[in-house]
Design a protein around this motif. Structure first.
Motif, PDB file in Angstrom:
ATOM      1  N   THR A   1      32.489  32.576  41.773  1.00  0.00           N
ATOM      2  CA  THR A   1      31.754  33.748  42.245  1.00  0.00           C
ATOM      3  C   THR A   1      32.188  35.006  41.516  1.00  0.00           C
ATOM      4  O   THR A   1      31.367  35.878  41.189  1.00  0.00           O
ATOM      5  CB  THR A   1      31.961  33.919  43.757  1.00  0.00           C
ATOM      6  OG1 THR A   1      31.621  32.707  44.426  1.00  0.00           O
ATOM      7  CG2 THR A   1      31.108  35.050  44.299  1.00  0.00           C
ATOM      8  N   ALA A   2      33.482  35.118  41.240  1.00  0.00           N
ATOM      9  CA  ALA A   2      33.998  36.320  40.575  1.00  0.00           C
ATOM     10  C   ALA A   2      33.455  36.495  39.166  1.00  0.00           C
ATOM     11  O   ALA A   2      33.482  37.602  38.629  1.00  0.00           O
ATOM     12  CB  ALA A   2      35.522  36.259  40.532  1.00  0.00           C
ATOM     13  N   SER A   3      32.950  35.420  38.562  1.00  0.00           N
ATOM     14  CA  SER A   3      32.438  35.514  37.194  1.00  0.00           C
ATOM     15  C   SER A   3      31.085  36.188  37.115  1.00  0.00           C
ATOM     16  O   SER A   3      30.690  36.654  36.039  1.00  0.00           O
ATOM     17  CB  SER A   3      32.361  34.112  36.576  1.00  0.00           C
ATOM     18  OG  SER A   3      31.389  33.320  37.249  1.00  0.00           O
ATOM     19  N   PHE A   4      30.355  36.259  38.224  1.00  0.00           N
ATOM     20  CA  PHE A   4      29.024  36.852  38.151  1.00  0.00           C
ATOM     21  C   PHE A   4      28.714  37.792  39.321  1.00  0.00           C
ATOM     22  O   PHE A   4      27.622  38.336  39.390  1.00  0.00           O
ATOM     23  CB  PHE A   4      27.938  35.767  38.086  1.00  0.00           C
ATOM     24  CG  PHE A   4      27.915  34.823  39.253  1.00  0.00           C
ATOM     25  CD1 PHE A   4      27.216  35.126  40.415  1.00  0.00           C
ATOM     26  CD2 PHE A   4      28.595  33.619  39.204  1.00  0.00           C
ATOM     27  CE1 PHE A   4      27.188  34.255  41.481  1.00  0.00           C
ATOM     28  CE2 PHE A   4      28.577  32.740  40.264  1.00  0.00           C
ATOM     29  CZ  PHE A   4      27.871  33.046  41.412  1.00  0.00           C
TER      30      PHE A   4
ATOM     31  N   PHE B   1      41.046  40.869  44.155  1.00  0.00           N
ATOM     32  CA  PHE B   1      41.754  42.014  43.587  1.00  0.00           C
ATOM     33  C   PHE B   1      41.411  42.201  42.106  1.00  0.00           C
ATOM     34  O   PHE B   1      41.080  43.310  41.654  1.00  0.00           O
ATOM     35  CB  PHE B   1      43.263  41.829  43.771  1.00  0.00           C
ATOM     36  CG  PHE B   1      44.094  42.888  43.107  1.00  0.00           C
ATOM     37  CD1 PHE B   1      44.132  44.176  43.616  1.00  0.00           C
ATOM     38  CD2 PHE B   1      44.837  42.586  41.976  1.00  0.00           C
ATOM     39  CE1 PHE B   1      44.896  45.156  43.000  1.00  0.00           C
ATOM     40  CE2 PHE B   1      45.600  43.563  41.360  1.00  0.00           C
ATOM     41  CZ  PHE B   1      45.630  44.848  41.871  1.00  0.00           C
ATOM     42  N   PHE B   2      41.491  41.108  41.333  1.00  0.00           N
ATOM     43  CA  PHE B   2      41.179  41.206  39.911  1.00  0.00           C
ATOM     44  C   PHE B   2      39.689  41.488  39.680  1.00  0.00           C
ATOM     45  O   PHE B   2      39.315  42.153  38.712  1.00  0.00           O
ATOM     46  CB  PHE B   2      41.596  39.925  39.187  1.00  0.00           C
ATOM     47  CG  PHE B   2      43.081  39.783  39.035  1.00  0.00           C
ATOM     48  CD1 PHE B   2      43.808  40.717  38.317  1.00  0.00           C
ATOM     49  CD2 PHE B   2      43.756  38.724  39.616  1.00  0.00           C
ATOM     50  CE1 PHE B   2      45.182  40.602  38.179  1.00  0.00           C
ATOM     51  CE2 PHE B   2      45.126  38.595  39.482  1.00  0.00           C
ATOM     52  CZ  PHE B   2      45.853  39.543  38.759  1.00  0.00           C
ATOM     53  N   CYS B   3      38.858  40.998  40.566  1.00  0.00           N
ATOM     54  CA  CYS B   3      37.435  41.299  40.478  1.00  0.00           C
ATOM     55  C   CYS B   3      37.191  42.789  40.706  1.00  0.00           C
ATOM     56  O   CYS B   3      36.343  43.412  40.039  1.00  0.00           O
ATOM     57  CB  CYS B   3      36.663  40.465  41.494  1.00  0.00           C
ATOM     58  SG  CYS B   3      34.870  40.559  41.350  1.00  0.00           S
ATOM     59  N   LEU B   4      37.937  43.382  41.636  1.00  0.00           N
ATOM     60  CA  LEU B   4      37.815  44.805  41.906  1.00  0.00           C
ATOM     61  C   LEU B   4      38.263  45.627  40.698  1.00  0.00           C
ATOM     62  O   LEU B   4      37.609  46.610  40.320  1.00  0.00           O
ATOM     63  CB  LEU B   4      38.660  45.163  43.136  1.00  0.00           C
ATOM     64  CG  LEU B   4      38.638  46.625  43.576  1.00  0.00           C
ATOM     65  CD1 LEU B   4      37.238  47.041  43.972  1.00  0.00           C
ATOM     66  CD2 LEU B   4      39.614  46.842  44.734  1.00  0.00           C
ATOM     67  N   ILE B   5      39.372  45.232  40.053  1.00  0.00           N
ATOM     68  CA  ILE B   5      39.842  45.935  38.856  1.00  0.00           C
ATOM     69  C   ILE B   5      38.812  45.835  37.737  1.00  0.00           C
ATOM     70  O   ILE B   5      38.512  46.811  37.038  1.00  0.00           O
ATOM     71  CB  ILE B   5      41.203  45.357  38.407  1.00  0.00           C
ATOM     72  CG1 ILE B   5      42.282  45.675  39.440  1.00  0.00           C
ATOM     73  CG2 ILE B   5      41.595  45.913  37.039  1.00  0.00           C
ATOM     74  CD1 ILE B   5      43.634  45.098  39.109  1.00  0.00           C
ATOM     75  N   ARG B   6      38.247  44.632  37.563  1.00  0.00           N
ATOM     76  CA  ARG B   6      37.237  44.448  36.513  1.00  0.00           C
ATOM     77  C   ARG B   6      36.027  45.333  36.744  1.00  0.00           C
ATOM     78  O   ARG B   6      35.485  45.932  35.817  1.00  0.00           O
ATOM     79  CB  ARG B   6      36.811  42.983  36.477  1.00  0.00           C
ATOM     80  CG  ARG B   6      35.809  42.654  35.364  1.00  0.00           C
ATOM     81  CD  ARG B   6      35.082  41.379  35.651  1.00  0.00           C
ATOM     82  NE  ARG B   6      34.261  41.500  36.851  1.00  0.00           N
ATOM     83  CZ  ARG B   6      33.721  40.471  37.474  1.00  0.00           C
ATOM     84  NH1 ARG B   6      33.931  39.246  37.056  1.00  0.00           N
ATOM     85  NH2 ARG B   6      32.976  40.660  38.552  1.00  0.00           N
TER      86      ARG B   6
ATOM     87  N   VAL C   1      32.981  42.130  46.891  1.00  0.00           N
ATOM     88  CA  VAL C   1      32.545  41.903  48.271  1.00  0.00           C
ATOM     89  C   VAL C   1      32.087  40.468  48.464  1.00  0.00           C
ATOM     90  O   VAL C   1      32.569  39.749  49.362  1.00  0.00           O
ATOM     91  CB  VAL C   1      31.416  42.885  48.654  1.00  0.00           C
ATOM     92  CG1 VAL C   1      30.877  42.550  50.053  1.00  0.00           C
ATOM     93  CG2 VAL C   1      31.912  44.324  48.604  1.00  0.00           C
ATOM     94  N   LEU C   2      31.151  40.014  47.643  1.00  0.00           N
ATOM     95  CA  LEU C   2      30.660  38.645  47.779  1.00  0.00           C
ATOM     96  C   LEU C   2      31.749  37.633  47.441  1.00  0.00           C
ATOM     97  O   LEU C   2      31.821  36.556  48.056  1.00  0.00           O
ATOM     98  CB  LEU C   2      29.445  38.434  46.876  1.00  0.00           C
ATOM     99  CG  LEU C   2      28.705  37.114  47.071  1.00  0.00           C
ATOM    100  CD1 LEU C   2      28.270  36.926  48.517  1.00  0.00           C
ATOM    101  CD2 LEU C   2      27.501  37.015  46.139  1.00  0.00           C
ATOM    102  N   THR C   3      32.618  37.982  46.486  1.00  0.00           N
ATOM    103  CA  THR C   3      33.743  37.089  46.172  1.00  0.00           C
ATOM    104  C   THR C   3      34.647  36.925  47.383  1.00  0.00           C
ATOM    105  O   THR C   3      35.126  35.823  47.681  1.00  0.00           O
ATOM    106  CB  THR C   3      34.538  37.643  44.977  1.00  0.00           C
ATOM    107  OG1 THR C   3      33.672  37.772  43.842  1.00  0.00           O
ATOM    108  CG2 THR C   3      35.687  36.713  44.616  1.00  0.00           C
ATOM    109  N   GLY C   4      34.888  38.042  48.115  1.00  0.00           N
ATOM    110  CA  GLY C   4      35.709  37.949  49.314  1.00  0.00           C
ATOM    111  C   GLY C   4      35.046  37.103  50.395  1.00  0.00           C
ATOM    112  O   GLY C   4      35.723  36.326  51.096  1.00  0.00           O
TER     113      GLY C   4
ATOM    114  N   MET D   1      37.799  26.743  43.597  1.00  0.00           N
ATOM    115  CA  MET D   1      36.792  26.923  42.553  1.00  0.00           C
ATOM    116  C   MET D   1      35.658  27.833  43.016  1.00  0.00           C
ATOM    117  O   MET D   1      35.045  28.534  42.207  1.00  0.00           O
ATOM    118  CB  MET D   1      36.226  25.572  42.121  1.00  0.00           C
ATOM    119  CG  MET D   1      37.204  24.691  41.368  1.00  0.00           C
ATOM    120  SD  MET D   1      36.387  23.264  40.616  1.00  0.00           S
ATOM    121  CE  MET D   1      35.699  22.444  42.063  1.00  0.00           C
ATOM    122  N   ALA D   2      35.345  27.827  44.314  1.00  0.00           N
ATOM    123  CA  ALA D   2      34.206  28.598  44.806  1.00  0.00           C
ATOM    124  C   ALA D   2      34.396  30.104  44.602  1.00  0.00           C
ATOM    125  O   ALA D   2      33.541  30.759  43.985  1.00  0.00           O
ATOM    126  CB  ALA D   2      33.950  28.267  46.273  1.00  0.00           C
TER     127      ALA D   2
END
Length: 354
Positions: free
Chosen positions: A33-36, A84-89, A40-43, A28-29
């Motif tokens: 994080t990826a939502s906002f 990966f999906f965060c990077l695409i977004r 980099v921070l998500t990783g 969940m963490a």
């Protein structure tokens, strides 16, 4: 928040019985994080989650078991997919921002804001587009300073979307050129009608029925500097409101002609109406999207009644009040594009004789 979530899950797992495993909840963490945040921070949060899962397995003495290794590997893989999906977004967001920037610049060039002052006139304009993320649509307006006066056009293209914007762009370009070349409004209206008809013939050369369904309503206004009158030619467009001191609102007499793009009409097919436009009066030009705006009960927006409250206001303040009142009437969202122009005539100063 994600760091706190990792700490809470890790702590609770150490306190609960050995047959209860909270480690899988650590995914969940990075997901939160990826939502906002960006990749980099998500990783980083994903690495913290994997480290926490490893610590939980180590403290439980099962770090080398197949179950623990599978959980750690699954968490690492899901965290990597989230990054990966965060990077695409983020890449698509940058592309969308660039496209939106170009679109906004194009729309601002197409529908240039009217000047605040033209000769003895103070002018304010307002455009409310019905489509999301749009600055303009099928409504249009323009002004031209001619010798001894000012010409103003406001119009409404039938339909919405890109076809309407293309037709609006054509009419704006035609007016900005023809406004200086023709001596009177009927001749100007005939020239604009020819431009629209040629445009329809080029766009739909083989579909006469479709071409007949496409038209533009327009109101042409000519305001002389020295004379307290105005001339107007309506091509299927509603008459303006004349606002006077004392909260008086009147509608000048109008003899409308057919909209632009319907039939091959010469100057004789258009009439020019003359009405008094005194100093300190104001004219309110508008499109159908204003007077046909409905509230939840289906009632049309009472423009004349509402405008009467602010006849003493300068053009900018008047439109500010009307914008808030109109959006409140429709519940915040218009069903059609709406454009309004307020024109206030200043007194002409007379020279003081010695």
């Amino acid at each position: 928040m994600p760091v706190v979530l990792i700490a809470v899950i890790t702590t609770l797992d150490s306190l609960l019985p050995e047959d209860i495993f909270l480690g899988p909840l650590l995914i969940m963490a990075p997901a939160i994080t990826a939502s906002f945040e960006g990749p980099v921070l998500t990783g980083v949060i994903g690495l913290l989650a994997v480290a926490a899962q490893t610590d939980i397995s180590l403290n439980s003495g099962v770090l080398t078991s197949r179950n623990a290794l599978v959980q750690i590997g699954a968490l690492a893989m899901l965290s990597a997919l989230t990054v990966f999906f965060c990077l695409i977004r983020e890449q698509r967001s940058r592309q969308l921002a660039r496209v939106r920037s170009v679109a906004e610049a194009t729309q601002k060039v197409l529908l240039r804001p009217l000047p605040d002052r033209i000769g003895p006139l103070r002018i304010a304009s307002l455009y409310l587009a019905a489509e999301d993320e749009a600055l303009i649509g099928g409504d249009l307006y323009a002004a031209a300073r001619i010798e001894g006066g000012t010409r103003v056009m406001i119009g409404d293209v039938r339909g919405q979307g890109m076809p309407a914007i293309g037709e609006a762009a054509l009419l704006l370009g035609a007016f900005r050129e023809a406004a200086y070349q023709h001596a009177d409004l009927p001749t100007l209206a005939a020239a604009l009608n020819q431009s629209i008809s040629r445009y329809h013939a080029d766009v739909d050369p083989d579909d006469e029925d479709e071409a007949r369904e496409r038209f533009v309503t327009a109101l042409l206004l000519e305001i002389p500097d020295e004379h307290h009158i105005s001339r107007m030619t309506s091509c299927g467009h509603p008459a303006p409101l004349l606002l006077s001191r004392g909260h008086a609102v009147t509608v000048p007499s109008l003899h409308p002609s057919p909209p632009l793009g319907i039939g091959d009409m010469g100057p004789a097919g258009y009439t020019s109406d003359v009405f008094a436009f005194e100093a300190e009066d104001a004219l309110l030009l508008f499109t159908d999207g204003v007077i046909e705006a409905r509230n939840r009960g289906g009632d049309f927006y009472p423009l004349a009644e509402r405008a009467a409250q602010w006849t003493e206001s300068p053009p900018e303040t008047l439109l500010h009040h009307l914008q808030g009142d109109l959006l409140a009437h429709v519940g915040g969202r218009l069903g059609d594009d709406a454009a309004i122009i307020a024109i206030h005539r200043k007194p002409i100063p007379h020279p003081v004789l010695p």
